[in-house]
Write a protein that holds these residues in place. Sequence first.
Motif, PDB file in Angstrom:
ATOM      1  N   TRP A  84      -7.640   8.655  -2.710  1.00  0.00           N
ATOM      2  CA  TRP A  84      -7.551   7.243  -2.322  1.00  0.00           C
ATOM      3  C   TRP A  84      -7.987   7.065  -0.872  1.00  0.00           C
ATOM      4  CZ3 TRP A  84      -5.028   4.412   1.385  1.00  0.00           C
ATOM      5  CH2 TRP A  84      -4.988   3.026   1.197  1.00  0.00           C
ATOM      6  N   PHE A  85      -7.527   7.950   0.022  1.00  0.00           N
ATOM      7  CA  PHE A  85      -7.918   7.847   1.429  1.00  0.00           C
ATOM      8  C   PHE A  85      -9.414   8.073   1.603  1.00  0.00           C
ATOM      9  CE2 PHE A  85      -3.394   8.284   2.473  1.00  0.00           C
ATOM     10  CZ  PHE A  85      -3.293   7.289   3.429  1.00  0.00           C
ATOM     11  N   ARG A  86      -9.969   8.999   0.845  1.00  0.00           N
ATOM     12  CA  ARG A  86     -11.420   9.221   0.933  1.00  0.00           C
ATOM     13  C   ARG A  86     -12.190   7.979   0.505  1.00  0.00           C
ATOM     14  NH1 ARG A  86     -11.693  15.334  -1.249  1.00  0.00           N
ATOM     15  NH2 ARG A  86     -11.523  16.324   0.774  1.00  0.00           N
ATOM     16  N   ARG A  87     -11.743   7.339  -0.582  1.00  0.00           N
ATOM     17  CA  ARG A  87     -12.422   6.119  -1.061  1.00  0.00           C
ATOM     18  C   ARG A  87     -12.230   4.956  -0.086  1.00  0.00           C
ATOM     19  NH1 ARG A  87      -9.746   7.583  -5.693  1.00  0.00           N
ATOM     20  NH2 ARG A  87      -8.293   5.852  -5.440  1.00  0.00           N
ATOM     21  N   SER A  88     -11.096   4.922   0.601  1.00  0.00           N
ATOM     22  CA  SER A  88     -10.743   3.792   1.459  1.00  0.00           C
ATOM     23  C   SER A  88     -11.148   3.987   2.916  1.00  0.00           C
ATOM     24  CB  SER A  88      -9.228   3.553   1.406  1.00  0.00           C
ATOM     25  OG  SER A  88      -8.800   3.363   0.085  1.00  0.00           O
ATOM     26  N   ILE A 113       0.840  -1.199   0.000  1.00  0.00           N
ATOM     27  CA  ILE A 113       0.000   0.000   0.000  1.00  0.00           C
ATOM     28  C   ILE A 113       0.875   1.249   0.000  1.00  0.00           C
ATOM     29  CG2 ILE A 113      -1.636   1.364   1.367  1.00  0.00           C
ATOM     30  CD1 ILE A 113      -2.819  -1.370   2.296  1.00  0.00           C
ATOM     31  N   THR A 114       1.892   1.259   0.847  1.00  0.00           N
ATOM     32  CA  THR A 114       2.793   2.408   0.926  1.00  0.00           C
ATOM     33  C   THR A 114       3.491   2.649  -0.406  1.00  0.00           C
ATOM     34  OG1 THR A 114       3.148   1.962   3.271  1.00  0.00           O
ATOM     35  CG2 THR A 114       4.744   3.389   2.195  1.00  0.00           C
ATOM     36  N   ASP A 115       3.971   1.588  -1.026  1.00  0.00           N
ATOM     37  CA  ASP A 115       4.622   1.719  -2.332  1.00  0.00           C
ATOM     38  C   ASP A 115       3.656   2.285  -3.373  1.00  0.00           C
ATOM     39  OD1 ASP A 115       6.944   0.700  -1.232  1.00  0.00           O
ATOM     40  OD2 ASP A 115       6.666  -1.318  -2.073  1.00  0.00           O
ATOM     41  N   HIS A 116       2.428   1.791  -3.344  1.00  0.00           N
ATOM     42  CA  HIS A 116       1.411   2.276  -4.282  1.00  0.00           C
ATOM     43  C   HIS A 116       1.117   3.761  -4.041  1.00  0.00           C
ATOM     44  CE1 HIS A 116      -2.058   2.271  -6.900  1.00  0.00           C
ATOM     45  NE2 HIS A 116      -2.835   2.659  -5.904  1.00  0.00           N
ATOM     46  N   LEU A 117       0.956   4.138  -2.779  1.00  0.00           N
ATOM     47  CA  LEU A 117       0.670   5.532  -2.456  1.00  0.00           C
ATOM     48  C   LEU A 117       1.825   6.454  -2.847  1.00  0.00           C
ATOM     49  CD1 LEU A 117      -1.037   5.089   1.023  1.00  0.00           C
ATOM     50  CD2 LEU A 117      -2.144   5.789  -1.108  1.00  0.00           C
ATOM     51  N   ALA A 118       3.039   5.945  -2.767  1.00  0.00           N
ATOM     52  CA  ALA A 118       4.216   6.753  -3.105  1.00  0.00           C
ATOM     53  C   ALA A 118       4.247   7.132  -4.583  1.00  0.00           C
ATOM     54  CB  ALA A 118       5.495   6.009  -2.723  1.00  0.00           C
ATOM     55  N   ASP A 126     -17.077  18.939  18.721  1.00  0.00           N
ATOM     56  CA  ASP A 126     -16.722  20.316  18.394  1.00  0.00           C
ATOM     57  C   ASP A 126     -15.258  20.453  17.960  1.00  0.00           C
ATOM     58  OD1 ASP A 126     -15.669  19.702  20.875  1.00  0.00           O
ATOM     59  OD2 ASP A 126     -16.144  21.641  21.779  1.00  0.00           O
ATOM     60  N   ALA A 127     -14.701  19.376  17.426  1.00  0.00           N
ATOM     61  CA  ALA A 127     -13.306  19.393  16.980  1.00  0.00           C
ATOM     62  C   ALA A 127     -13.126  20.384  15.833  1.00  0.00           C
ATOM     63  CB  ALA A 127     -12.878  18.002  16.533  1.00  0.00           C
ATOM     64  N   ARG A 128     -11.913  20.920  15.720  1.00  0.00           N
ATOM     65  CA  ARG A 128     -11.623  21.885  14.657  1.00  0.00           C
ATOM     66  C   ARG A 128     -11.577  21.228  13.285  1.00  0.00           C
ATOM     67  NH1 ARG A 128      -6.149  24.387  16.203  1.00  0.00           N
ATOM     68  NH2 ARG A 128      -5.814  22.170  16.094  1.00  0.00           N
ATOM     69  N   GLU A 129     -11.261  19.927  13.238  1.00  0.00           N
ATOM     70  CA  GLU A 129     -11.182  19.236  11.951  1.00  0.00           C
ATOM     71  C   GLU A 129     -11.732  17.821  12.094  1.00  0.00           C
ATOM     72  OE1 GLU A 129      -7.082  19.112  10.757  1.00  0.00           O
ATOM     73  OE2 GLU A 129      -6.439  18.242  12.635  1.00  0.00           O
ATOM     74  N   ASN A 130     -12.263  17.291  11.003  1.00  0.00           N
ATOM     75  CA  ASN A 130     -12.735  15.910  11.016  1.00  0.00           C
ATOM     76  C   ASN A 130     -11.573  14.992  10.629  1.00  0.00           C
ATOM     77  OD1 ASN A 130     -12.536  15.818   8.170  1.00  0.00           O
ATOM     78  ND2 ASN A 130     -14.620  16.636   7.971  1.00  0.00           N
ATOM     79  N   ILE A 131     -11.806  13.696  10.639  1.00  0.00           N
ATOM     80  CA  ILE A 131     -10.726  12.734  10.377  1.00  0.00           C
ATOM     81  C   ILE A 131     -10.171  12.897   8.958  1.00  0.00           C
ATOM     82  CG2 ILE A 131     -12.245  10.843   9.696  1.00  0.00           C
ATOM     83  CD1 ILE A 131      -9.001  10.516  11.719  1.00  0.00           C
ATOM     84  N   THR A 132     -11.029  13.196   7.997  1.00  0.00           N
ATOM     85  CA  THR A 132     -10.566  13.389   6.621  1.00  0.00           C
ATOM     86  C   THR A 132      -9.631  14.592   6.537  1.00  0.00           C
ATOM     87  OG1 THR A 132     -12.623  12.444   5.760  1.00  0.00           O
ATOM     88  CG2 THR A 132     -11.287  13.735   4.228  1.00  0.00           C
ATOM     89  N   ASP A 133     -10.023  15.692   7.170  1.00  0.00           N
ATOM     90  CA  ASP A 133      -9.175  16.889   7.176  1.00  0.00           C
ATOM     91  C   ASP A 133      -7.848  16.620   7.873  1.00  0.00           C
ATOM     92  OD1 ASP A 133     -11.160  18.296   5.860  1.00  0.00           O
ATOM     93  OD2 ASP A 133     -11.984  19.148   7.715  1.00  0.00           O
ATOM     94  N   LYS A 134      -7.905  15.867   8.957  1.00  0.00           N
ATOM     95  CA  LYS A 134      -6.678  15.563   9.706  1.00  0.00           C
ATOM     96  C   LYS A 134      -5.720  14.725   8.856  1.00  0.00           C
ATOM     97  CE  LYS A 134      -5.873  14.999  14.130  1.00  0.00           C
ATOM     98  NZ  LYS A 134      -6.164  14.989  15.438  1.00  0.00           N
TER      99      LYS A 134
END
Length: 83
Positions: A30-34, A15-20, A60-68
């Motif tokens: 890719w992260f949004r789809r996964s 996965i890391t190699d593919h993302l690179a 009330d977090a400043r960012e959601n997990i996707t933003d983080k």
Amino acid sequence: MKDRNNEIYAQIDRITDHLATMTKQERIAWFRRSAYAQPLNFIREIDGTVYAVRAFFKEDARENITDKVQRIILKSDDNSKEI
């Protein structure tokens, strides 16, 4: 158990190699789809001990997990350019 760990590490490496090979925008897409759509709660037994894992997020977090994740990925890319 060691073979299973090796399989997990091998998959992470793939996965890391593919993302690179992707651009920042492609990795974010890719992260949004996964993304794990179900609640991050599970129970697992390891060596006779039962672990209950539950994840909680501040409403009330400043960012959601996707933003983080995006922030971390983009920051990582910026840092890699300095090396």
